[in-house]
Design an enzyme around this catalytic site. Structure first.
Site, PDB file in Angstrom:
ATOM      1  N   LYS A  47       0.791  -1.172   0.048  1.00 42.03           N
ATOM      2  CA  LYS A  47       0.064   0.046   0.150  1.00 42.03           C
ATOM      3  C   LYS A  47       0.992   1.061   0.055  1.00 42.03           C
ATOM      4  CE  LYS A  47      -0.266  -0.374   5.094  1.00 42.03           C
ATOM      5  NZ  LYS A  47      -1.114  -1.084   6.241  1.00 42.03           N
ATOM      6  N   TYR A 256      15.928  29.586   9.949  1.00 45.59           N
ATOM      7  CA  TYR A 256      14.898  30.245  10.679  1.00 45.59           C
ATOM      8  C   TYR A 256      14.772  30.091  12.070  1.00 45.59           C
ATOM      9  CZ  TYR A 256      12.219  29.934   6.468  1.00 45.59           C
ATOM     10  OH  TYR A 256      11.854  30.320   4.986  1.00 45.59           O
TER      11      TYR A 256
HETATM   12  C1  LIG Z   1      -0.108  -2.076   6.870  1.00 44.54           C
HETATM   13  C2  LIG Z   1      -0.777  -3.434   6.966  1.00 44.54           C
HETATM   14  C3  LIG Z   1      -0.077  -4.473   7.005  1.00 44.54           C
HETATM   15  C4  LIG Z   1       1.283  -4.495   6.737  1.00 44.54           C
HETATM   16  O1  LIG Z   1       2.023  -4.196   8.125  1.00 44.54           O
HETATM   17  P1  LIG Z   1       3.499  -3.928   8.324  1.00 44.54           P
HETATM   18  O2  LIG Z   1       3.544  -3.882   9.825  1.00 44.54           O
HETATM   19  O3  LIG Z   1       4.006  -3.051   7.460  1.00 44.54           O
HETATM   20  O4  LIG Z   1       4.308  -5.406   7.925  1.00 44.54           O
HETATM   21  C5  LIG Z   1      -0.989  -5.769   7.123  1.00 44.54           C
HETATM   22  N1  LIG Z   1      -2.334  -5.808   7.702  1.00 44.54           N
HETATM   23  C6  LIG Z   1      -2.885  -4.612   7.712  1.00 44.54           C
HETATM   24  C7  LIG Z   1      -4.421  -4.823   8.016  1.00 44.54           C
HETATM   25  C8  LIG Z   1      -2.376  -3.213   7.279  1.00 44.54           C
HETATM   26  O5  LIG Z   1      -2.985  -2.233   7.321  1.00 44.54           O
END
Ligand SMILES: *Cc1c(COP(=O)(O)O)cnc(C)c1O
Length: 360
Positions: A47, A256
């Site tokens: 994702k 800054y």
């Molecule tokens: C993002 C996510 C994963 C992957 O998790 P990691 O900790 O990056 O391995 C798996 N399942 C769900 C539901 C997620 O949202």
């Protein structure tokens, strides 16, 4: 290309270069796969553009390694991934079947992971023969059917033959958290006896051991070299171009709000990269960058597009600095910024040129 102190520098680099090692990603997938038994499938969570590293490069490399199931968040991410991977692998979407997703799910052959009663009804009405999976909430209280909801609709849902039932751990990065065993027990309670394949473990869950693996694991961060997979091969390196070097006198302030003042005459390098590129402003305290083997302190505030670095101790001006490397990975940077590797990775800006090693 010129080599300086073992560091290869590209002259005239116009923006930062994010080096992404696809071979390391493939090796991390193999290593995580080896932690579960042969009859447990290892998928990949890609994702958010593969955690910011480029899903159209990362996913085909994992497919070549043998990965046949991929998880994204949205239906649109699923469509992009389908275009990159072709028809064979299964693609699951964590957002499930939202209003307006129907056509995309159908066209891209993406399996929604249904996460509410409303979504279940929508899916069974809109795409009755299209495969779907289910997310159950075992205690994270984020997405998924709760115990009572599941009790009410399990029979109906199972009659429609879901292809996968999942849940997600809230505390898998803390191996002895009681929440892990609580969620495991609840998942058993909700799903024992059904004939649908089950998936519980992301990266953290894989490391908790065999009882957490069920039929499929779906690691994300571990593929990309982040904690909690401490044994991961490093995946990213980041080089930023030096735009300007100059001397300042003792007592002059930098950046800054003048948060850093030189105690002695100093030489400063202004570097192309800032919080718009994922170098979080909270890094202003205590961040180091490397010039070859020599660490240099970031001084003053991180601004939107620029960092200022104290290079007084170098014998010549650098052309670039390295922000991430095998020894200072996303988790080191995250620790200085008070956040987690996941956030550092996914904040890495679009402005960088991505340079891939390995791949198809
Ligand atoms: C993002 C996510 C994963 C992957 O998790 P990691 O900790 O990056 O391995 C798996 N399942 C769900 C539901 C997620 O949202």
């Amino acid at each position: 290309m010129t080599a300086t102190s073992g560091l290869t520098i590209t002259p005239h680099m116009p923006t930062g270069i994010l080096h992404i090692d696809l071979e390391a990603i493939a090796a991390n997938w193999r290593a995580l796969d080896a932690l579960s038994s042969y009859d447990c499938e290892t998928a990949a969570t890609v994702k958010a553009d593969a955690y910011g590293l480029g899903v159209t490069q990362v996913a085909p490399r994992l497919f070549a390694e043998g990965c046949r199931a991929f998880f994204v968040a949205t239906a649109d991410e699923g469509l992009e991934l389908r275009r990159a991977l072709g028809p064979e692998p299964r693609i699951y979407a964590y957002y499930g079947h939202m209003t307006g997703d129907t056509a995309t799910l159908a066209r891209a052959d993406v399996v929604p992971l249904i996460c509410s009663l409303e979504q279940l009804m929508r899916h069974l009405e809109a795409l009755p023969r299209h495969p779907f999976g289910l997310q159950l909430d075992t205690g994270m209280n984020r997405l998924g059917l709760k115990m009572e909801e599941w009790a009410a609709v399990a029979e109906l849902a199972l009659r429609a033959e879901p292809v996968l039932v999942t849940t997600h751990l809230a505390s898998s990065d803390v191996p002895d958290a009681a929440q892990n065993t609580d969620q495991l027990a609840r998942f058993h309670e909700m799903t024992d006896g059904i004939s649908v394949p089950r998936s519980l473990a992301a990266t953290g869950g894989i490391l908790l051991g065999g009882e957490y693996h069920f039929d499929m694991t779906r690691p994300g961060i571990g593929l990309f070299g982040g904690l909690p997979f401490a044994k991961a091969d490093p995946v990213v390196a980041l080089d930023l171009p030096v735009i300007s070097c100059f001397d300042i006198a003792a007592g002059e302030a930098v950046g800054y709000s003048a948060t850093w003042t030189a105690r002695a005459p100093s030489r400063i390098a202004t570097v192309g990269g800032g919080y718009a590129d994922g170098l979080l402003r909270s890094l202003s305290q205590g961040m180091e960058v490397m010039v070859g083997p020599v660490p240099c302190n970031v001084v003053g505030r991180v601004s939107m597009d620029l960092l200022t670095v104290d290079i007084s101790h170098l014998d010549r001006d650098p052309e670039s600095v390295r922000v991430l490397d095998a020894h200072r990975g996303v988790d080191t940077l995250a620790a200085s910024a008070g956040t987690i590797g996941y956030e550092v990775l996914t904040s890495m800006g679009r402005r960088y040129k991505r340079q891939y090693r390995g791949g198809q």
